[in-house]
Design a protein around this motif. Structure first.
Motif, PDB file in Angstrom:
ATOM      1  N   ALA A  50       0.822  -1.210   0.000  1.00  0.00           N
ATOM      2  CA  ALA A  50       0.000   0.000   0.000  1.00  0.00           C
ATOM      3  C   ALA A  50       0.857   1.261   0.000  1.00  0.00           C
ATOM      4  O   ALA A  50       0.392   2.343  -0.346  1.00  0.00           O
ATOM      5  N   GLY A  51       2.120   1.142   0.420  1.00  0.00           N
ATOM      6  CA  GLY A  51       2.997   2.303   0.454  1.00  0.00           C
ATOM      7  C   GLY A  51       2.689   3.269   1.572  1.00  0.00           C
ATOM      8  O   GLY A  51       3.120   4.430   1.534  1.00  0.00           O
ATOM      9  N   VAL A  52       1.996   2.802   2.592  1.00  0.00           N
ATOM     10  CA  VAL A  52       1.668   3.656   3.726  1.00  0.00           C
ATOM     11  C   VAL A  52       1.443   2.780   4.944  1.00  0.00           C
ATOM     12  O   VAL A  52       0.933   1.669   4.848  1.00  0.00           O
ATOM     13  N   ALA A  53       1.877   3.275   6.098  1.00  0.00           N
ATOM     14  CA  ALA A  53       1.554   2.677   7.391  1.00  0.00           C
ATOM     15  C   ALA A  53       0.999   3.796   8.252  1.00  0.00           C
ATOM     16  O   ALA A  53       1.454   4.941   8.162  1.00  0.00           O
ATOM     17  N   CYS A  54       0.013   3.470   9.073  1.00  0.00           N
ATOM     18  CA  CYS A  54      -0.708   4.514   9.805  1.00  0.00           C
ATOM     19  C   CYS A  54      -0.697   4.260  11.304  1.00  0.00           C
ATOM     20  O   CYS A  54      -0.637   3.115  11.753  1.00  0.00           O
ATOM     21  N   VAL A  55      -0.795   5.339  12.055  1.00  0.00           N
ATOM     22  CA  VAL A  55      -1.079   5.272  13.476  1.00  0.00           C
ATOM     23  C   VAL A  55      -2.342   6.087  13.711  1.00  0.00           C
ATOM     24  O   VAL A  55      -2.415   7.259  13.348  1.00  0.00           O
ATOM     25  N   ASN A  56      -3.369   5.420  14.226  1.00  0.00           N
ATOM     26  CA  ASN A  56      -4.689   6.035  14.410  1.00  0.00           C
ATOM     27  C   ASN A  56      -5.182   6.700  13.123  1.00  0.00           C
ATOM     28  O   ASN A  56      -5.766   7.781  13.144  1.00  0.00           O
ATOM     29  N   GLY A  57      -4.904   6.033  11.995  1.00  0.00           N
ATOM     30  CA  GLY A  57      -5.380   6.512  10.701  1.00  0.00           C
ATOM     31  C   GLY A  57      -4.531   7.577  10.044  1.00  0.00           C
ATOM     32  O   GLY A  57      -4.812   7.997   8.916  1.00  0.00           O
ATOM     33  N   VAL A  58      -3.480   8.026  10.708  1.00  0.00           N
ATOM     34  CA  VAL A  58      -2.617   9.084  10.170  1.00  0.00           C
ATOM     35  C   VAL A  58      -1.355   8.449   9.580  1.00  0.00           C
ATOM     36  O   VAL A  58      -0.655   7.699  10.276  1.00  0.00           O
ATOM     37  N   PRO A  59      -1.015   8.726   8.314  1.00  0.00           N
ATOM     38  CA  PRO A  59       0.185   8.138   7.722  1.00  0.00           C
ATOM     39  C   PRO A  59       1.455   8.515   8.477  1.00  0.00           C
ATOM     40  O   PRO A  59       1.605   9.647   8.955  1.00  0.00           O
ATOM     41  N   MET A  60       2.360   7.555   8.579  1.00  0.00           N
ATOM     42  CA  MET A  60       3.636   7.758   9.273  1.00  0.00           C
ATOM     43  C   MET A  60       4.769   7.869   8.259  1.00  0.00           C
ATOM     44  O   MET A  60       4.692   7.311   7.172  1.00  0.00           O
TER      45      MET A  60
END
Length: 267
Positions: free
Chosen positions: A134-144
Motif C-alpha cells: 500500500a505504500g503507507v503505514a498509519c497510526v490512528n489513521g494518520v500516515p507515518m
C-alpha cells in the motif's frame, strides 16, 4: 496489494481492539508483582490465555484456512501458505509489573512475508496498521514517515532483549553492539517490546532499532510498519531481512548505512 487484504485488516483491527479492551480491564498500574519468577510466569500465561480467548475465534473465522502461531518466543521460517502470527500480550512482562508499554498484535504472514498487521496499544489508545504494497503505514489513521536524520551521531537508536534465557553468545553480541552504538549514536535506549520501538521508527520518533534475535512475533508486525512507512529493514549486515535472518535492523533511510557499519563488526 491483494484487494482482500484490506478487508482482512479490518478483522485484525477488530480482534486486537477486542483483546486490548479485555486486557485493559485486567491491567493495574499500581500492580505489585509476584515475589518470584514462577509467579511472574504464571501471571503472564494467564494474560495470554485471556487475550487469546478474545481474539483467536475472530481471526480463525475470517481466515479458516490460515495456520496459527501464538508462541511469542519462536523464530525462523514457517511452512508455505498463510499464518496468523499473534502476540496476545506483547510486552506481557510490563503488563504484569504495572507498566504501560504492552499491546496486542496480529499479523497475517503469507509464504513467510508479512502482508498485513494491526497493533493496538490500549493504554495510549494507539493503533498501528499496514498492508503490504500500500505504500503507507498509519497510526490512528494518520500516515507515518521515518525521520529525516542523515547522520548516526544525531540519532536516537534502540534495542532490546527478545526473550529470557538467550544464549551467552547472544548476550555478548548485545553488549558489544550497545557499547558500539553508545560511541556512534546520540542516545541509545534498551527496552521491550520490540514492536513498540518499531512503531516509533516508522513514525520518526526514534531513528533505528536493532535486535540480535530472530523471535518472530516481535518483528513481523514492526517490519511491515517500517517498510510501508518508507524505512529500511535489513539484517545487521545490510542484507534483506527475512524470517530466516538471525538478526534485525530497521532504520530511517538516512542513517541505515552508518548503522550497518557499526553493527556488522559485531561477530
Amino acid at each position: 496489494m491483494n484487494p482482500s487484504d484490506g478487508a482482512l485488516l479490518a478483522v485484525a483491527v477488530a480482534a486486537v481492539r477486542t483483546a486490548g479492551a479485555g486486557m485493559l480491564e485486567r491491567f493495574e498500574p499500581l500492580q505489585r508483582t509476584p515475589a518470584d519468577r514462577d509467579g511472574v510466569v504464571k501471571a503472564i500465561h494467564q494474560n495470554d490465555a485471556a487475550s487469546l480467548g478474545l481474539m483467536r475465534e475472530v481471526l480463525k473465522t475470517a481466515r479458516p484456512e490460515a495456520g496459527w502461531v501464538e508462541d511469542e518466543l519462536e523464530g525462523g521460517l514457517l511452512p508455505g501458505g498463510e499464518f496468523w502470527v499473534v502476540d496476545p500480550v506483547e510486552g506481557n512482562v510490563n503488563h504484569v509489573h504495572g507498566l504501560t508499554e504492552w499491546g496486542i498484535s496480529a499479523t497475517l504472514v503469507r509464504d513467510n512475508v508479512p502482508v498485513l498487521t494491526a497493533v493496538h496499544e490500549p493504554v495510549a489508545d494507539r493503533l498501528y496498521t499496514a498492508v503490504r504494497g500500500a505504500g503507507v503505514a498509519c497510526v490512528n489513521g494518520v500516515p507515518m514517515r521515518p525521520s529525516s536524520k542523515a547522520e548516526l551521531k544525531a540519532a536516537i537508536v534502540t534495542t532490546g532483549q527478545a526473550k529470557p534465557g538467550e544464549t551467552p553468545e547472544t548476550y555478548r553480541r548485545m553488549g558489544q553492539a550497545v557499547t558500539a552504538m553508545l560511541h556512534a549514536a546520540l542516545v541509545v535506549r534498551m527496552t521491550v517490546p520490540a514492536t513498540f520501538q518499531l512503531g516509533l521508527v516508522a513514525a520518526g520518533h526514534i531513528d533505528g532499532f536493532w535486535q540480535h534475535s530472530d523471535v518472530r512475533s516481535g518483528l513481523v508486525a514492526g517490519a511491515l510498519l517500517v517498510s510501508e512507512a518508507g524505512g529500511v529493514v535489513t539484517d545487521t549486515r545490510g542484507r534483506p531481512w527475512t524470517l530466516a535472518s538471525e538478526d534485525f535492523l530497521a532504520c530511517a533511510p538516512g542513517i541505515h548505512r552508518e548503522a550497518v557499519e557499526v553493527l556488522r563488526a559485531i561477530a
